[in-house]
Design an enzyme around this catalytic site. Structure first.
Site, mmCIF file in Angstrom:
data_model
loop_
_atom_site.group_PDB
_atom_site.id
_atom_site.type_symbol
_atom_site.label_atom_id
_atom_site.label_comp_id
_atom_site.label_asym_id
_atom_site.label_seq_id
_atom_site.Cartn_x
_atom_site.Cartn_y
_atom_site.Cartn_z
ATOM 1 N N ASP A 53 -7.069 -8.780 3.572
ATOM 2 C CA ASP A 53 -6.562 -8.541 2.217
ATOM 3 C C ASP A 53 -5.092 -8.172 2.223
ATOM 4 O OD1 ASP A 53 -8.919 -8.911 0.914
ATOM 5 O OD2 ASP A 53 -9.491 -6.809 0.935
ATOM 6 N N LYS A 75 -4.717 -10.866 -3.144
ATOM 7 C CA LYS A 75 -3.949 -11.353 -4.286
ATOM 8 C C LYS A 75 -2.484 -11.021 -4.069
ATOM 9 C CE LYS A 75 -7.520 -11.300 -7.734
ATOM 10 N NZ LYS A 75 -8.558 -11.223 -6.680
ATOM 11 N N MET A 189 -6.280 2.357 -8.094
ATOM 12 C CA MET A 189 -5.872 1.257 -8.992
ATOM 13 C C MET A 189 -5.527 1.795 -10.382
ATOM 14 S SD MET A 189 -8.841 -1.433 -7.854
ATOM 15 C CE MET A 189 -10.112 -0.185 -7.662
HETATM 16 N N1 SAH Z 1 -10.998 0.144 -0.025
HETATM 17 C C1 SAH Z 1 -9.740 0.820 -0.292
HETATM 18 C C2 SAH Z 1 -9.398 0.822 -1.767
HETATM 19 C C3 SAH Z 1 -9.146 -0.551 -2.345
HETATM 20 S S1 SAH Z 1 -8.723 -0.490 -4.048
HETATM 21 C C4 SAH Z 1 -9.818 2.250 0.256
HETATM 22 O O1 SAH Z 1 -10.892 2.702 0.639
HETATM 23 O O2 SAH Z 1 -8.778 2.897 0.302
HETATM 24 C C5 SAH Z 1 -6.958 -0.549 -3.966
HETATM 25 C C6 SAH Z 1 -6.369 0.773 -4.388
HETATM 26 O O3 SAH Z 1 -6.465 1.712 -3.321
HETATM 27 C C7 SAH Z 1 -4.901 0.724 -4.713
HETATM 28 O O4 SAH Z 1 -4.674 0.272 -6.042
HETATM 29 C C8 SAH Z 1 -4.526 2.186 -4.575
HETATM 30 O O5 SAH Z 1 -4.933 2.931 -5.690
HETATM 31 C C9 SAH Z 1 -5.379 2.606 -3.388
HETATM 32 N N2 SAH Z 1 -4.645 2.558 -2.117
HETATM 33 C C10 SAH Z 1 -5.035 1.916 -1.009
HETATM 34 N N3 SAH Z 1 -4.158 2.124 0.000
HETATM 35 C C11 SAH Z 1 -3.189 2.940 -0.507
HETATM 36 C C12 SAH Z 1 -2.011 3.509 0.024
HETATM 37 N N4 SAH Z 1 -1.629 3.311 1.284
HETATM 38 N N5 SAH Z 1 -1.250 4.289 -0.779
HETATM 39 C C13 SAH Z 1 -1.619 4.512 -2.051
HETATM 40 N N6 SAH Z 1 -2.723 3.997 -2.613
HETATM 41 C C14 SAH Z 1 -3.500 3.216 -1.851
#
Ligand code: SAH
Length: 279
Positions: A53, A75, A189
């Site tokens: 991703d 995306k 998100m």
């Molecule tokens: N599976 C992922 C989440 C995916 S949804 C997890 O467990 O972290 C995607 C969202 O995750 C982004 O829009 C943001 O809100 C958050 N996110 C993921 N990595 C991030 C990062 N390094 N810094 C800030 N937000 C992050």
């Protein structure tokens, strides 16, 4: 030709291979490569096929053998991306070629990662799979900044919610249950809907003075933060120009970490860690 055809046009039908490969649904953690689990690292290092991703960093991809087939399915502007249904089908057809597949996802595959849907499809097709947990953004981004998600006397729990909704549809969250001053609220998100979150939570009774923090690209060298309050969060985040991925953290633990003097520890800085060790 789309990505699906491109990666599967050499795909033999199931009958022509002995057994399907195994699919590893692997959490890549919040960004910093040294926040991968040992298991994830090992699987990436020996991967032959990687499906990844947008949130998976270049540094993490670089850990895979050069010969590994890399398939981007996230995306991103100017790049073709697949729908979730197409991704599910791609994983199935890649496994049918008899190769093991490492499906890399940011954070934890089962936290807002749609990993459950992929697992369901694999199970439906009789393909063996394993899920490898990863450090989710909520804990990776806050803990590495010195913010405890729970803290005795300050936050008795934490809630992880999505701030994402379909275009034109209002966020459908139980605002009354979320507006709890004893709970740390972590919004994934949530960038586009920060204003809606802020207004609804205040309407439900959470004080506008509740400390809030937005963290962009947490644990990576691009990390940026914006400290605010529930009331001013939408304005401050917009003014700071934070870019995705952004995590919103709302709750007293943010101020408590500052009070305790533990906020702002260097995030994922292996170089600094080494310097400290050398000193
Ligand atoms: N599976 C992922 C989440 C995916 S949804 C997890 O467990 O972290 C995607 C969202 O995750 C982004 O829009 C943001 O809100 C958050 N996110 C993921 N990595 C991030 C990062 N390094 N810094 C800030 N937000 C992050």
């Amino acid at each position: 030709m789309n990505v699906l055809q491109e990666t599967t046009n050499v795909t033999p039908s199931r009958s022509s291979v002995e057994a399907p490969g195994r699919v590893y649904l692997v959490g890549a953690g919040p960004g910093a490569p040294d926040l991968l689990t040992v298991r994830a690292h090992r699987l990436i290092q020996r991967a032959r096929v990687l499906v990844y991703d947008r949130l998976v960093s270049e540094e993490i991809l670089a850990l895979a053998p050069e010969s590994a087939t890399r398939v981007f399915v996230g995306k991103a502007p100017s790049r073709h991306s697949l729908s979730q249904t197409e991704i599910n089908a791609l994983l199935v057809s890649l496994a049918m070629t008899g190769r093991d597949v490492v499906r890399l996802k940011g954070g934890d595959p089962f936290i807002f990662g749609r990993g459950g849907e992929e697992a369901e499809q694999l199970a439906l097709h009789g393909i063996a799979f394993e899920v490898v947990p990863g450090i989710t953004a909520a804990s990776g981004c806050t803990t590495s900044l010195g913010i405890p998600l729970t803290h005795r006397g300050v936050a008795t729990g934490a809630r992880f919610v999505t701030g994402h909704c379909r275009e034109g549809v209002d966020l459908d969250l139980n605002w009354n249950s979320l507006a709890d001053p004893q709970t740390t609220l972590v919004v994934y998100m949530g960038l586009a809907n920060a204003r809606c979150m802020s207004e609804r939570l205040q309407e439900a009774g959470l004080s506008g003075d509740t400390p809030a923090l937005a963290i962009a690209s947490g644990t990576t060298p691009q990390q940026r933060t914006c400290r605010s309050t529930l009331r001013d969060l939408p304005r401050d985040v917009a003014a700071a120009g934070l870019r995705a991925p952004v995590l919103l953290v709302i709750g007293k633990v943010v101020a408590e970490a500052e009070r305790l003097g533990i906020y702002g520890m260097p995030a994922g800085r292996a170089d600094l860690t080494q310097e400290v060790r050398r000193a």
